[in-house]
Scaffold this active site. Structure first.
Site, PDB file in Angstrom:
ATOM      1  N   PRO A  81       0.837  -1.213   0.000  1.00 36.07           N
ATOM      2  CG  PRO A  81       0.119  -0.936   2.215  1.00 36.07           C
ATOM      3  CD  PRO A  81       0.824  -1.902   1.305  1.00 36.07           C
ATOM      4  CB  ALA A  83      -0.236   7.719   0.400  1.00 35.32           C
ATOM      5  CB  SER A 110      -2.744   3.350   0.512  1.00 33.45           C
ATOM      6  OG  SER A 110      -2.721   4.341   1.524  1.00 33.45           O
ATOM      7  CD  GLN A 131      -2.582   1.279   4.877  1.00 36.25           C
ATOM      8  OE1 GLN A 131      -2.750   1.979   3.885  1.00 36.25           O
ATOM      9  NE2 GLN A 131      -2.468   1.782   6.089  1.00 36.25           N
ATOM     10  CE1 TYR A 133      -0.490   4.034   8.853  1.00 38.82           C
ATOM     11  CE2 TYR A 133      -1.757   4.899   7.008  1.00 38.82           C
ATOM     12  CZ  TYR A 133      -0.549   4.508   7.555  1.00 38.82           C
ATOM     13  OH  TYR A 133       0.589   4.576   6.809  1.00 38.82           O
ATOM     14  CB  THR A 159      -0.289   0.445   8.585  1.00 40.37           C
ATOM     15  OG1 THR A 159      -0.474  -0.140   7.290  1.00 40.37           O
ATOM     16  CG2 THR A 159       1.140   0.937   8.714  1.00 40.37           C
ATOM     17  NE  ARG A 168       8.219  11.178   4.985  1.00 44.05           N
ATOM     18  CZ  ARG A 168       8.863  10.228   4.336  1.00 44.05           C
ATOM     19  NH1 ARG A 168       9.270   9.164   4.977  1.00 44.05           N
ATOM     20  NH2 ARG A 168       9.077  10.335   3.062  1.00 44.05           N
ATOM     21  CE  LYS A 231       2.856  -1.932   4.683  1.00 44.40           C
ATOM     22  NZ  LYS A 231       3.320  -0.622   5.115  1.00 44.40           N
ATOM     23  CG  HIS A 255       5.843   2.857   6.878  1.00 47.25           C
ATOM     24  ND1 HIS A 255       4.699   2.575   7.574  1.00 47.25           N
ATOM     25  CD2 HIS A 255       5.475   3.748   5.925  1.00 47.25           C
ATOM     26  CE1 HIS A 255       3.691   3.273   7.080  1.00 47.25           C
ATOM     27  NE2 HIS A 255       4.127   3.986   6.068  1.00 47.25           N
ATOM     28  CG  ASP A 286       6.770  -3.888   3.174  1.00 51.54           C
ATOM     29  OD1 ASP A 286       7.547  -3.582   4.101  1.00 51.54           O
ATOM     30  OD2 ASP A 286       5.637  -3.383   3.060  1.00 51.54           O
ATOM     31  N   GLY A 287      10.134  -4.145   2.053  1.00 53.34           N
ATOM     32  CA  GLY A 287      11.270  -3.287   2.381  1.00 53.34           C
ATOM     33  C   GLY A 287      12.502  -3.676   1.584  1.00 53.34           C
ATOM     34  N   GLY A 288      12.750  -2.966   0.492  1.00 51.95           N
ATOM     35  CA  GLY A 288      13.978  -3.168  -0.270  1.00 51.95           C
ATOM     36  C   GLY A 288      13.951  -4.303  -1.273  1.00 51.95           C
ATOM     37  NE  ARG A 290      13.736  -0.790  -4.546  1.00 57.36           N
ATOM     38  CZ  ARG A 290      12.899  -0.801  -3.489  1.00 57.36           C
ATOM     39  NH1 ARG A 290      12.196  -1.891  -3.199  1.00 57.36           N
ATOM     40  NH2 ARG A 290      12.749   0.273  -2.741  1.00 57.36           N
TER      41      ARG A 290
HETATM   42  C1  LIG Z   1       5.437   7.030  -1.140  1.00 56.58           C
HETATM   43  C2  LIG Z   1       5.066   5.948  -0.166  1.00 56.58           C
HETATM   44  C3  LIG Z   1       3.827   6.001   0.450  1.00 56.58           C
HETATM   45  C4  LIG Z   1       3.471   4.997   1.371  1.00 56.58           C
HETATM   46  N1  LIG Z   1       2.209   5.011   1.902  1.00 56.58           N
HETATM   47  C5  LIG Z   1       1.841   4.020   2.754  1.00 56.58           C
HETATM   48  C6  LIG Z   1       0.509   3.954   3.250  1.00 56.58           C
HETATM   49  O1  LIG Z   1      -0.352   4.774   2.920  1.00 56.58           O
HETATM   50  N2  LIG Z   1       0.212   2.945   4.110  1.00 56.58           N
HETATM   51  C7  LIG Z   1       1.127   1.996   4.497  1.00 56.58           C
HETATM   52  O2  LIG Z   1       0.810   1.096   5.274  1.00 56.58           O
HETATM   53  N3  LIG Z   1       2.382   2.015   3.999  1.00 56.58           N
HETATM   54  C8  LIG Z   1       2.760   2.988   3.150  1.00 56.58           C
HETATM   55  N4  LIG Z   1       4.029   2.987   2.623  1.00 56.58           N
HETATM   56  C9  LIG Z   1       4.967   1.882   2.972  1.00 56.58           C
HETATM   57  C10 LIG Z   1       4.817   0.706   2.005  1.00 56.58           C
HETATM   58  O3  LIG Z   1       3.589   0.034   2.181  1.00 56.58           O
HETATM   59  C11 LIG Z   1       5.924  -0.346   2.205  1.00 56.58           C
HETATM   60  O4  LIG Z   1       5.966  -0.734   3.557  1.00 56.58           O
HETATM   61  C12 LIG Z   1       7.303   0.098   1.759  1.00 56.58           C
HETATM   62  O5  LIG Z   1       7.238   0.989   0.674  1.00 56.58           O
HETATM   63  C13 LIG Z   1       8.118  -1.131   1.380  1.00 56.58           C
HETATM   64  O6  LIG Z   1       9.423  -0.817   1.046  1.00 56.58           O
HETATM   65  P1  LIG Z   1       9.924  -0.587  -0.466  1.00 56.58           P
HETATM   66  O7  LIG Z   1       9.373   0.751  -0.873  1.00 56.58           O
HETATM   67  O8  LIG Z   1      11.408  -0.597  -0.324  1.00 56.58           O
HETATM   68  O9  LIG Z   1       9.392  -1.701  -1.327  1.00 56.58           O
HETATM   69  C14 LIG Z   1       4.399   3.970   1.693  1.00 56.58           C
HETATM   70  C15 LIG Z   1       5.639   3.932   1.048  1.00 56.58           C
HETATM   71  C16 LIG Z   1       5.980   4.903   0.115  1.00 56.58           C
HETATM   72  C17 LIG Z   1       7.308   4.803  -0.593  1.00 56.58           C
END
Ligand SMILES: Cc1cc2nc3c(=O)[nH]c(=O)nc-3n(C[C@H](O)[C@H](O)[C@H](O)COP(=O)(O)O)c2cc1C
Length: 358
Positions: A81, A83, A110, A131, A133, A159, A168, A231, A255, A286-288, A290
């Site tokens: 998810p 935004a 999201s 997803q 909050y 989340t 940030r 999450k 995140h 999730d996270g990284g 690629r």
């Molecule tokens: C621009 C952006 C907006 C995001 N918005 C949300 C969100 O609305 N809700 C949420 O649970 N996670 C949000 N995330 C986190 C992602 O769901 C996810 O955990 C994360 O991007 C995974 O890492 P990756 O970008 O390296 O794949 C957001 C991430 C990015 C980059």
């Protein structure tokens, strides 16, 4: 919109996105929390792991398919998810969901999508999870849950790692502000959190007074029959507590390094959570992510499936629907190649023996 011919990997999409996006938008999409240590750690930790192949394995009938919460998926890959897709492309989530449908990739939409959850679901044919909050008011949370159920969403992802926004700095330096045509339309009718007045910390006295607690998860569990995932879990104690409350799945996430800097990489946090849960519920990560090899590593350490966040926005910004579909196809193909070259015909064959132990 034409995807440049040299776009053959997810990193290429990121490069082209950074070159094209307005600085504020690039800062919002790619910007980590604080110094970016966790965001870089997410990648570095995958890069440190090496794969150990088996040769001459019988690969007939190989498949990367799985079933999760009764839903069949051709690959262990989902869209995380994120935004405001209309920030990077005029069609926003409409383009993303079409790519999800075409590539049969489940999409977690999201709560802060820039189109309503009903509009995203309207075309049909895609497997969608929602997803959210938890809202300060339970009636507002419940309204979102009922809307998601009515629109055909097939799981809920709550989340829990962002009760307040992280530090940030990259986004701040880039001067990001949401343009007037983009907003979190799903929450348009909802009451904003009480404004903070008087003396005291706006963090402690403001948002945190309304932040979700375990009792709210127990309450939500009672409200819906949809599979419920949390999450943003990194601590095995939290994973344990969640499963005790009847949560159906755990999503190991920091995140994307956007909340608290210096959290561990998700692939580092995963093994302890997988050990603690001992298969009681599926663990996702999730996270990284690629590369297809990253997916093999995550599965080897206990994940059932992975999600991609930023790459979806990079590809959407560069190539719209075609870009997202192409990006997901690249990842699917890379996973199949990695399975073939490590001699693992099925996801169930991917265990710790595929990692090279030094
Ligand atoms: C621009 C952006 C907006 C995001 N918005 C949300 C969100 O609305 N809700 C949420 O649970 N996670 C949000 N995330 C986190 C992602 O769901 C996810 O955990 C994360 O991007 C995974 O890492 P990756 O970008 O390296 O794949 C957001 C991430 C990015 C980059």
């Amino acid at each position: 919109m034409i995807v440049p011919e040299d776009t053959v990997s997810l990193a290429d999409y990121e490069r082209h996105f950074r070159a094209r996006a307005a600085p504020g938008v690039a800062g919002y999409v790619t910007g980590p929390a604080a110094d970016g240590l966790t965001q870089r750690a997410n990648r570095a930790a995958f890069d440190r792991l090496r794969l150990m192949p088996r040769s001459l394995v019988d690969m007939r009938g190989a498949s990367a398919a799985l079933s999760l919460f009764g839903q069949d998926m051709p690959y262990p890959i989902l869209i995380a998810p994120t935004a405001y897709h209309r920030l990077v492309h005029a069609q926003g989530e409409r383009a993303t969901v079409e790519a999800a449908r075409l590539t049969r990739t489940p999409m977690v939409v999201s709560q802060q999508a820039s189109l309503s959850l009903e509009e995203v679901a309207a075309p049909g044919g895609a497997c969608l999870w929602f997803q959210l909050y938890l809202r300060p008011r339970r009636d507002e949370t419940l309204a979102l849950v009922r809307r998601a159920e009515a629109a055909g969403y097939r799981a809920l992802v709550v989340t829990v790692d962002a009760p307040v926004t992280g530090i940030r700095n990259v986004e701040q330096r880039a001067g990001f502000v949401l343009p007037p045509h983009v907003s979190a339309v799903n929450m348009a009718d909802m009451i904003a959190t009480e404004p903070v007045t008087g003396a005291g910390s706006p963090v402690f006295r403001g948002m945190l007074d309304h932040a979700a607690r375990w009792e709210d998860i127990a309450w939500l569990r009672e409200q819906t029959r949809l599979p419920l995932l949390l999450k943003g879990i990194l601590n095995p104690d939290d994973a344990d507590e969640a499963v005790g409350l009847g949560v159906d799945g755990i999503l190991v996430s920091n995140h994307g390094g956007r909340t608290l800097d210096t959290l561990p990489a998700t692939i580092e946090a995963l093994p302890a959570i997988a050990r603690r849960l001992r298969g009681r519920v599926p663990v996702l990560l999730d996270g990284g992510i690629r590369r297809g090899t990253d997916i093999v590593k995550a599965l080897a350490l206990g994940a059932r499936a992975v999600l991609v966040g930023q790459p979806v926005l990079h590809a959407l910004g560069v190539g719209g629907m075609v870009g997202v579909a192409h990006m997901l196809t690249i990842l699917q193909t890379e996973l199949e190649v990695a399975m073939a070259l490590t001699g693992r015909p099925r996801l169930a064959d991917i265990d710790e023996t595929v990692l090279f132990a030094t």
